[in-house]
Enzyme design. Structure first.
Site, short mmCIF file in Angstrom:
data_model
loop_
_atom_site.label_atom_id
_atom_site.label_comp_id
_atom_site.label_asym_id
_atom_site.label_seq_id
_atom_site.Cartn_x
_atom_site.Cartn_y
_atom_site.Cartn_z
N LYS A 26 0.88 -1.18 0.00
CA LYS A 26 0.00 0.00 0.00
C LYS A 26 0.91 1.22 0.00
O LYS A 26 1.40 1.65 1.04
CB LYS A 26 -0.87 -0.05 1.26
CG LYS A 26 -2.11 0.82 1.27
CD LYS A 26 -1.84 2.22 1.08
CE LYS A 26 -2.40 3.28 1.90
NZ LYS A 26 -1.93 4.55 1.35
N GLU B 120 9.33 1.83 10.67
CA GLU B 120 10.39 2.80 10.37
C GLU B 120 9.76 4.18 10.43
O GLU B 120 9.00 4.56 9.53
CB GLU B 120 10.96 2.55 8.96
CG GLU B 120 11.75 1.28 8.81
CD GLU B 120 13.09 1.32 9.52
OE1 GLU B 120 13.50 2.40 9.99
OE2 GLU B 120 13.72 0.27 9.62
N CYS C 299 13.48 11.10 6.58
CA CYS C 299 13.32 10.72 7.98
C CYS C 299 14.60 10.99 8.77
O CYS C 299 14.57 11.23 9.96
CB CYS C 299 12.94 9.25 8.08
SG CYS C 299 14.07 8.17 7.19
N GLU D 122 8.83 16.90 14.55
CA GLU D 122 9.39 16.66 13.22
C GLU D 122 8.75 17.63 12.22
O GLU D 122 7.53 17.68 12.10
CB GLU D 122 9.13 15.21 12.78
CG GLU D 122 9.84 14.88 11.49
CD GLU D 122 9.58 13.45 11.01
OE1 GLU D 122 8.43 12.98 11.16
OE2 GLU D 122 10.50 12.82 10.48
P1 NAD Z 1 2.21 8.93 7.06
O1 NAD Z 1 2.38 8.27 8.36
O2 NAD Z 1 1.23 10.02 6.94
O3 NAD Z 1 1.78 7.87 5.94
C1 NAD Z 1 2.55 6.71 5.67
C2 NAD Z 1 1.66 5.65 5.08
O4 NAD Z 1 0.68 5.26 6.05
C3 NAD Z 1 0.87 6.09 3.85
O5 NAD Z 1 0.83 5.04 2.92
C4 NAD Z 1 -0.52 6.36 4.42
O6 NAD Z 1 -1.55 6.21 3.47
C5 NAD Z 1 -0.61 5.29 5.49
N1 NAD Z 1 -1.58 5.55 6.56
C6 NAD Z 1 -2.03 6.75 7.02
N2 NAD Z 1 -2.92 6.57 8.02
C7 NAD Z 1 -3.03 5.23 8.21
C8 NAD Z 1 -3.76 4.41 9.11
N3 NAD Z 1 -4.60 4.93 10.02
N4 NAD Z 1 -3.61 3.07 9.04
C9 NAD Z 1 -2.76 2.52 8.14
N5 NAD Z 1 -2.05 3.25 7.25
C10 NAD Z 1 -2.17 4.59 7.29
O7 NAD Z 1 3.67 9.41 6.62
P2 NAD Z 1 4.08 10.25 5.34
O8 NAD Z 1 3.58 11.66 5.53
O9 NAD Z 1 3.69 9.54 4.10
O10 NAD Z 1 5.66 10.21 5.46
C11 NAD Z 1 6.38 11.05 6.28
C12 NAD Z 1 6.79 10.35 7.56
O11 NAD Z 1 7.47 9.14 7.27
C13 NAD Z 1 7.76 11.17 8.37
O12 NAD Z 1 7.44 11.09 9.73
C14 NAD Z 1 9.08 10.49 8.11
O13 NAD Z 1 10.05 10.72 9.08
C15 NAD Z 1 8.68 9.07 8.01
N6 NAD Z 1 9.69 8.28 7.30
C16 NAD Z 1 10.43 7.36 8.00
C17 NAD Z 1 11.42 6.62 7.34
C18 NAD Z 1 12.28 5.60 8.04
O14 NAD Z 1 12.85 4.75 7.37
N7 NAD Z 1 12.40 5.62 9.36
C19 NAD Z 1 11.65 6.86 5.98
C20 NAD Z 1 10.88 7.81 5.32
C21 NAD Z 1 9.90 8.50 5.99
#
Ligand code: NAD
Length: 496
Positions: free
Chosen positions: A179, A254, A288, A389
């Site tokens: 997804k 992550e 991230c 963040e």
């Molecule tokens: P997000 O948490 O908004 O979304 C990530 C994914 O989760 C998307 O596919 C989204 O559709 C899904 N999602 C949202 N709500 C959900 C729910 N209730 N249940 C299940 N899935 C759900 O994050 P984002 O805005 O896409 O990305 C940014 C974040 O990701 C930042 O916090 C960043 O630090 C983190 N990030 C972490 C890493 C790592 O490897 N540690 C790498 C890249 C990004």
């Protein structure tokens, strides 16, 4: 005239399909600030279909019958196809998430190595024959796949971060339902075509697109999903952990960070300043591992600020699809609103904005979702800009007086994804690297990753590790098999 939108469909059981309900979501080009493509807006029934396909492929047909060596060969073949198509996939990512082609192209090329590495590892996962305290018993362990793994990913590096999970999960013999983020799904939908070409059986890799709270949540709580491997924000990670609890799913997370990049007084300042820039402005801060808190020893503070602003001021803002661009737009409108709100919070909390601080004045950038590279000095670690963040091009500079203070400030964060140390003193580097509460510590470098190097967070930055040999065990479970080698009947009422 309105641009015609390209439609990209999901892949389920080897077939391209739209959502059952016929609904679509627009995908936006952040540079132009307008939609350019459509992806299926799926619902629970679509998730059920994708999970059923992955479950069937895990249980019967060619995939479970393959030897690990055969699975490994498929992954290595896939790596070659990725290299062939890397530029096309990188361009799709740039159009969809607005990040620089220089960065996305490098990521799509490099991700091939994860498939090669885990392809090679697939047939080196060995159980053990146990020495046994009971001489008549012959007992061994084997490592078996979990089943259907759901992979929920973020928009900032869609294919690279997916590959960290997918390569290891497939090498271990699992099947997948992916997804991708609703903000940048297109590259994933195109990428999965390569699996069929490489020879993977239908149903081993499936996709389901749509909104997080609908499709993501349905996947994270689905009873037939054995594990969720997630990349995204910590609040979403928490929801996924909770959603998986009733069916006791394995979860690896992550998550985000507020990483400290520390410049000690004895650092090579040329290298440290470049490291600070790459830590925060490289991907418009949408990484991230952004080194969003720059801790600088007071004796070199003013010089670092001066050099840093000089470099950051000359960064070329523009179209992310042009190779010379250094600062592109941010990916989504809500994200831009959040970044601007955090900039206002920094100002309100008393930090000094020495560069940037808003949206660019140049009308050339009026349509796209741009934010100026922004530097705050005089930040204290309790300000919102140092704790939350931002996920944007906003750097908070904090001065410190000695090593102990630097380490205390660095660790005073709910997050613990990464940290950077800039020093020429080997003893200081070793001691500080030991003290850092973060999953990765870089010494005299920043933002380096490799398929060989385990990556993951301490504290609210996550659970589990991706990349490196040990990460394959995140996708395996251990079975212990006992044999009795003597024909004796022992007392059935005591433990054997
Ligand atoms: P997000 O948490 O908004 O979304 C990530 C994914 O989760 C998307 O596919 C989204 O559709 C899904 N999602 C949202 N709500 C959900 C729910 N209730 N249940 C299940 N899935 C759900 O994050 P984002 O805005 O896409 O990305 C940014 C974040 O990701 C930042 O916090 C960043 O630090 C983190 N990030 C972490 C890493 C790592 O490897 N540690 C790498 C890249 C990004």
């Amino acid at each position: 005239m309105a641009q015609t939108l390209q439609d990209f469909e999901n892949l389920v059981n080897g077939k391209r399909i739209a959502a059952r309900g016929g609904q679509w979501l627009d995908s936006y080009d952040p540079y132009r600030g307008e939609p350019w493509a459509r992806i299926p807006r799926c619902a629970q029934s679509d998730v059920d279909d994708a999970v059923a396909a992955a479950r069937a492929a895990f249980r019967s047909g060619p995939w479970p019958a393959m030897t690990p060596t055969e699975r490994g060969k498929l992954l290595v073949r896939l790596a070659g196809l990725i290299e062939r198509d890397a530029e096309r996939l990188g361009r799709l990512e740039t159009q969809d998430n607005g990040k620089l082609i220089a960065e996305m192209g490098a990521q799509t090329r490099y991700m091939a190595e994860w498939y090669r590495y885990f392809g090679g590892l697939a047939d080196k996962i060995e159980g053990r024959v146990l020495p046994m305290d009971k001489p008549s018993r012959f007992t061994f362990t084997r490592h078996e796949p979990l089943g259907v793994v759901a992979m929920i990913t973020a928009w900032n590096s869609p294919l690279l971060l997916l590959s960290w999970k997918l390569a290891a999960a497939l090498a271990a013999g699992n099947t997948a339902v992916i997804k991708p983020s609703e903000h940048a799904s297109v590259s994933t939908l195109e990428f999965v075509s390569l699996f069929e070409e490489a020879g993977f059986p239908p149903g081993v890799v499936n996709t389901v697109t749509g909104l997080g709270p609908d499709v993501g949540a349905a996947l994270a709580s689905h009873p037939d999903v054995a594990k969720v491997a997630f990349t995204g924000g910590d609040m979403t990670g928490q929801k996924i952990y909770e959603a998986g609890a009733p069916s006791l799913k394995r979860v690896s997370l992550e998550l985000g960070g507020k990483s400290a990049n520390i410049i000690f007084a004895d650092a090579n300042l040329d290298a440290a300043v470049m490291g600070a820039v790459s830590g925060i402005f490289a991907a418009s801060g949408q990484t991230c591992i952004a080194g969003s808190r720059l801790l600088v020893h007071r004796s070199v503070h003013d010089e670092v600020v001066e050099r840093l602003t000089e470099v950051a001021r000359t960064a070329k803002m523009g179209n992310p699809a042009e190779p010379g661009t250094q600062v592109g737009p941010v990916t989504t409108q809500p994200q831009r609103a959040h970044i601007l709100k955090m900039i206002e919070a920094g100002k309100a909390d008393g930090a000094r904005c020495v560069m940037g601080g808003g949206t660019p004045k140049d009308p050339a950038f009026a349509q796209g979702w741009f934010v100026e590279p922004t530097i705050f000095t005089g930040v204290s670690n309790d300000m919102r800009v140092a704790r939350i963040e931002v996920f944007g091009p906003v750097l908070s500079i904090i001065a410190f007086d000695d090593d102990a203070e630097a380490i205390r400030i660095a660790n005073d964060s709910p997050y613990g994804l990464a940290s950077g140390l800039w020093t020429r003193d080997i003893g200081r580097a070793i001691n500080a690297s030991r003290a850092m509460e973060s999953g990765t510590v870089w010494v005299n470098t920043y933002r380096a990753v490799s398929f060989m190097a385990p990556f993951g967070g301490y504290k609210r930055s996550g659970i589990g590790r991706e990349s490196g040999q040990e990460s394959i065990y995140e996708f395996l479970q251990t079975k212990t098999v006992w044999f009795e080698t003597e024909e004796s009947t022992s007392n059935p009422f005591i433990i054997r």
